[in-house]
Design a protein around this motif. Structure first.
Motif, PDB file in Angstrom:
ATOM      1  N   VAL A   1       0.862  -1.181   0.000  1.00 16.14           N
ATOM      2  CA  VAL A   1       0.000   0.000   0.000  1.00 16.14           C
ATOM      3  C   VAL A   1       0.898   1.231   0.000  1.00 16.14           C
ATOM      4  CG1 VAL A   1      -1.797   1.268   1.223  1.00 16.14           C
ATOM      5  CG2 VAL A   1      -1.796  -1.247   1.249  1.00 16.14           C
ATOM      6  N   ALA A   2       0.838   2.002  -1.069  1.00  9.90           N
ATOM      7  CA  ALA A   2       1.708   3.165  -1.222  1.00  9.90           C
ATOM      8  C   ALA A   2       1.096   4.387  -0.549  1.00  9.90           C
ATOM      9  CB  ALA A   2       1.946   3.457  -2.708  1.00  9.90           C
ATOM     10  N   ALA A   3       1.962   5.223   0.004  1.00  9.13           N
ATOM     11  CA  ALA A   3       1.494   6.457   0.638  1.00  9.13           C
ATOM     12  C   ALA A   3       0.750   7.338  -0.358  1.00  9.13           C
ATOM     13  CB  ALA A   3       2.682   7.205   1.236  1.00  9.13           C
ATOM     14  N   GLU A   4       1.170   7.312  -1.621  1.00 10.32           N
ATOM     15  CA  GLU A   4       0.487   8.105  -2.645  1.00 10.32           C
ATOM     16  C   GLU A   4      -0.975   7.679  -2.803  1.00 10.32           C
ATOM     17  OE1 GLU A   4       4.871   7.878  -3.981  1.00 10.32           O
ATOM     18  OE2 GLU A   4       3.413   6.611  -2.938  1.00 10.32           O
ATOM     19  N   GLN A   5      -1.237   6.376  -2.651  1.00 12.01           N
ATOM     20  CA  GLN A   5      -2.611   5.887  -2.763  1.00 12.01           C
ATOM     21  C   GLN A   5      -3.449   6.302  -1.552  1.00 12.01           C
ATOM     22  OE1 GLN A   5      -1.280   1.765  -3.413  1.00 12.01           O
ATOM     23  NE2 GLN A   5      -2.389   1.789  -5.353  1.00 12.01           N
ATOM     24  N   ILE A   6      -2.842   6.282  -0.381  1.00  7.11           N
ATOM     25  CA  ILE A   6      -3.545   6.739   0.822  1.00  7.11           C
ATOM     26  C   ILE A   6      -3.874   8.219   0.696  1.00  7.11           C
ATOM     27  CG2 ILE A   6      -3.374   7.055   3.319  1.00  7.11           C
ATOM     28  CD1 ILE A   6      -3.637   4.131   2.486  1.00  7.11           C
ATOM     29  N   ARG A   7      -2.923   9.006   0.213  1.00  3.52           N
ATOM     30  CA  ARG A   7      -3.170  10.436  -0.018  1.00  3.52           C
ATOM     31  C   ARG A   7      -4.335  10.637  -0.977  1.00  3.52           C
ATOM     32  NH1 ARG A   7       1.041  12.427  -3.903  1.00  3.52           N
ATOM     33  NH2 ARG A   7      -0.394  11.221  -5.230  1.00  3.52           N
ATOM     34  N   ASP A   8      -4.359   9.891  -2.062  1.00 10.22           N
ATOM     35  CA  ASP A   8      -5.389  10.072  -3.069  1.00 10.22           C
ATOM     36  C   ASP A   8      -6.764   9.639  -2.553  1.00 10.22           C
ATOM     37  OD1 ASP A   8      -3.455  11.060  -4.752  1.00 10.22           O
ATOM     38  OD2 ASP A   8      -3.206   9.191  -5.874  1.00 10.22           O
ATOM     39  N   ILE A   9      -6.815   8.616  -1.724  1.00  5.34           N
ATOM     40  CA  ILE A   9      -8.089   8.239  -1.102  1.00  5.34           C
ATOM     41  C   ILE A   9      -8.577   9.365  -0.195  1.00  5.34           C
ATOM     42  CG2 ILE A   9      -9.146   6.715   0.614  1.00  5.34           C
ATOM     43  CD1 ILE A   9      -7.592   4.411  -0.597  1.00  5.34           C
ATOM     44  N   ALA A  10      -7.674   9.936   0.603  1.00  4.74           N
ATOM     45  CA  ALA A  10      -8.065  11.020   1.513  1.00  4.74           C
ATOM     46  C   ALA A  10      -8.630  12.205   0.742  1.00  4.74           C
ATOM     47  CB  ALA A  10      -6.867  11.448   2.356  1.00  4.74           C
ATOM     48  N   THR A  11      -7.978  12.599  -0.348  1.00  5.76           N
ATOM     49  CA  THR A  11      -8.460  13.749  -1.112  1.00  5.76           C
ATOM     50  C   THR A  11      -9.770  13.416  -1.832  1.00  5.76           C
ATOM     51  OG1 THR A  11      -7.050  13.140  -3.006  1.00  5.76           O
ATOM     52  CG2 THR A  11      -6.141  14.683  -1.415  1.00  5.76           C
ATOM     53  N   SER A  12      -9.917  12.188  -2.311  1.00  2.00           N
ATOM     54  CA  SER A  12     -11.149  11.790  -2.995  1.00  2.00           C
ATOM     55  C   SER A  12     -12.342  11.809  -2.045  1.00  2.00           C
ATOM     56  CB  SER A  12     -10.998  10.397  -3.610  1.00  2.00           C
ATOM     57  OG  SER A  12     -10.053  10.396  -4.660  1.00  2.00           O
ATOM     58  N   VAL A  13     -12.171  11.229  -0.861  1.00  2.00           N
ATOM     59  CA  VAL A  13     -13.271  11.207   0.103  1.00  2.00           C
ATOM     60  C   VAL A  13     -13.616  12.629   0.543  1.00  2.00           C
ATOM     61  CG1 VAL A  13     -13.956  10.450   2.412  1.00  2.00           C
ATOM     62  CG2 VAL A  13     -12.764   8.864   0.885  1.00  2.00           C
ATOM     63  N   PHE A  14     -12.615  13.456   0.771  1.00  2.00           N
ATOM     64  CA  PHE A  14     -12.851  14.842   1.150  1.00  2.00           C
ATOM     65  C   PHE A  14     -13.652  15.562   0.062  1.00  2.00           C
ATOM     66  CE2 PHE A  14     -10.440  18.682   3.197  1.00  2.00           C
ATOM     67  CZ  PHE A  14     -11.592  19.042   3.868  1.00  2.00           C
TER      68      PHE A  14
ATOM     69  N   THR B   1     -19.558  16.096   5.151  1.00  2.00           N
ATOM     70  CA  THR B   1     -19.444  15.549   6.495  1.00  2.00           C
ATOM     71  C   THR B   1     -19.683  16.641   7.534  1.00  2.00           C
ATOM     72  OG1 THR B   1     -17.061  15.933   6.521  1.00  2.00           O
ATOM     73  CG2 THR B   1     -17.813  13.787   5.771  1.00  2.00           C
ATOM     74  N   PRO B   2     -20.209  16.276   8.693  1.00  2.00           N
ATOM     75  CA  PRO B   2     -20.544  17.259   9.721  1.00  2.00           C
ATOM     76  C   PRO B   2     -19.405  17.610  10.669  1.00  2.00           C
ATOM     77  CG  PRO B   2     -21.348  15.112  10.379  1.00  2.00           C
ATOM     78  CD  PRO B   2     -20.749  14.938   9.012  1.00  2.00           C
ATOM     79  N   SER B   3     -18.235  16.978  10.502  1.00  2.00           N
ATOM     80  CA  SER B   3     -17.127  17.249  11.421  1.00  2.00           C
ATOM     81  C   SER B   3     -15.858  16.610  10.875  1.00  2.00           C
ATOM     82  CB  SER B   3     -17.420  16.677  12.814  1.00  2.00           C
ATOM     83  OG  SER B   3     -17.497  15.255  12.754  1.00  2.00           O
ATOM     84  N   ILE B   4     -14.719  17.028  11.404  1.00  2.00           N
ATOM     85  CA  ILE B   4     -13.455  16.376  11.055  1.00  2.00           C
ATOM     86  C   ILE B   4     -13.468  14.937  11.549  1.00  2.00           C
ATOM     87  CG2 ILE B   4     -10.947  16.412  11.378  1.00  2.00           C
ATOM     88  CD1 ILE B   4     -11.108  19.426  11.640  1.00  2.00           C
ATOM     89  N   GLN B   5     -14.074  14.719  12.722  1.00  3.37           N
ATOM     90  CA  GLN B   5     -14.136  13.361  13.254  1.00  3.37           C
ATOM     91  C   GLN B   5     -14.799  12.417  12.256  1.00  3.37           C
ATOM     92  OE1 GLN B   5     -14.640  16.168  14.948  1.00  3.37           O
ATOM     93  NE2 GLN B   5     -14.531  15.882  17.166  1.00  3.37           N
ATOM     94  N   ASN B   6     -15.901  12.850  11.682  1.00  5.26           N
ATOM     95  CA  ASN B   6     -16.602  12.004  10.719  1.00  5.26           C
ATOM     96  C   ASN B   6     -15.809  11.855   9.432  1.00  5.26           C
ATOM     97  OD1 ASN B   6     -19.331  12.059   8.532  1.00  5.26           O
ATOM     98  ND2 ASN B   6     -19.052  10.433  10.034  1.00  5.26           N
ATOM     99  N   LEU B   7     -15.126  12.927   9.030  1.00  7.76           N
ATOM    100  CA  LEU B   7     -14.315  12.872   7.813  1.00  7.76           C
ATOM    101  C   LEU B   7     -13.236  11.807   7.926  1.00  7.76           C
ATOM    102  CD1 LEU B   7     -13.311  13.967   5.060  1.00  7.76           C
ATOM    103  CD2 LEU B   7     -11.948  15.628   6.361  1.00  7.76           C
ATOM    104  N   ILE B   8     -12.483  11.797   9.033  1.00  8.86           N
ATOM    105  CA  ILE B   8     -11.397  10.824   9.135  1.00  8.86           C
ATOM    106  C   ILE B   8     -11.940   9.396   9.257  1.00  8.86           C
ATOM    107  CG2 ILE B   8      -9.751  12.499  10.025  1.00  8.86           C
ATOM    108  CD1 ILE B   8     -10.182  11.470  12.820  1.00  8.86           C
TER     109      ILE B   8
END
Length: 326
Positions: free
Chosen positions: A224-237, A242-249
């Motif tokens: 699992v590459a860090a680049e893929q984790i980054r891209d998942i985070a930006t895609s979901v964002f 979402t109603p909060s940062i807690q829910n976002l993460i």
């Protein structure tokens, strides 16, 4: 008696910088919808390492000034740097595991070895308007990956006690489509509710494998590459309201575990650095003016586990990527 169970006892070397050209490329990773990442050339492979070693044999160096069992930290630095020449893999995780095991094989007085390796990323510069250079690279100051491994000596040889892979210093701003309402209001509350705010978050994301050897990249499909984790985070964002940062993460963590069944958990350290509004309305535009927030910042720490992932449960509400401002 194992004194390591009764007291903190370790020492080591930090800021060990090592660079190597033409490390084995990382090819054949599993492709996911959120990311175009397909591998790394590893023409420039750089890291900043920190090593800590422990063992009861080192106790006399603290209590009596007896250095007869001490491996100088300068030697540790040389050990790490020179082992980069003999490393045959393609990932930081694989390299620090290789070095940790080599420490235990070389020095029998070491009972534990913990190594943290921070990626020092270099991006290919442009050789022309349409061609990326394979000779010239620019040092990136953006987010970077990190890996940690802790090995202990046992009767059966080196055993991995702990491990993690990470992406650090990811900073993301979403200009609208975020809310924070419904929280407790009392005599201490000055923060107004906001149903459509910009949101600026800092993220450190850590993940663990069920089989730690998958992190070495020897079988790239299970890496699992860090680049893929980054891209998942930006895609979901981008996708989710979402109603909060807690829910976002939480939503990001669930998506990561859905995409990569070889992972057992994802841990977040997040911070809220949302800008303060200076000008709320500019006539005839959807623009606003902001400034940096005051120094106190909110933070969140949360772990998403494999048991949290239920493919029948929606992981957020998908909203259109509207061009309308807040």
């Amino acid at each position: 008696m194992n004194l390591m169970n009764e007291r903190a006892l370790y020492y080591g070397k930090g800021a060990v910088f090592a660079y190597r050209t033409y490390v084995k490329p990382l090819l054949g990773v599993r492709r996911i919808p959120e990311s175009s990442f397909s591998g790394r050339s590893n023409i420039v492979f750089g890291l900043n390492a920190k090593v800590s070693v422990g063992g009861s044999a080192f106790l006399p160096s603290f209590t009596e000034g007896d250095n007869s069992m001490v491996v100088a930290t300068d030697s540790m630095k040389n050990f790490i740097q020179r082992h980069l020449a003999s490393y045959e893999g393609s990932t930081i995780e694989g390299f620090i595991a290789y070095v940790a095991k080599s420490f235990l094989e070389k020095y029998p007085q070491m009972e534990t070895v913990k190594i943290i390796g921070e990626e020092l990323p270099f991006n290919g510069a442009k050789a022309s308007s349409s061609v990326e250079s394979d000779l010239v690279f620019s040092r990136s100051l953006n987010e970077s990956s990190e890996a940690m491994i802790e090995m202990v000596r046992t009767e059966n040889g080196a055993m991995i006690n702990n491990h993690s892979s990470s992406i650090k210093k990811l900073q993301l701003i979403k200009v609208h489509g975020n809310s924070f309402v419904g929280f407790i209001r009392d005599e201490y509350t000055t923060l107004p509710e906001d149903s459509n705010r910009p949101l600026f978050v800092y993220l450190n994301i850590n993940w663990k494998y069920e089989n730690v050897t998958d992190s070495y990249g020897e079988d790239p499909y299970h890496y699992v590459a860090a680049e893929q984790i980054r891209d998942i985070a930006t895609s979901v964002f981008h996708e989710m309201e979402t109603p909060s940062i807690q829910n976002l993460i939480y939503l990001i963590g669930c998506r990561i575990l859905e995409r990569f069944p070889q992972l057992t958990e994802v841990n977040f350290e997040s911070q809220n650095h949302t800008w303060e509004t200076v000008v709320d309305e500019i006539p005839g535009t959807k623009s606003k003016v902001y400034t940096e927030p005051r120094p106190p910042y909110g933070f969140q720490v949360f772990s998403i586990l494999r048991e949290d992932v239920d493919k029948d449960k929606p992981t957020g509400t998908i909203v259109e990527n509207s061009s309308q401002g807040s």
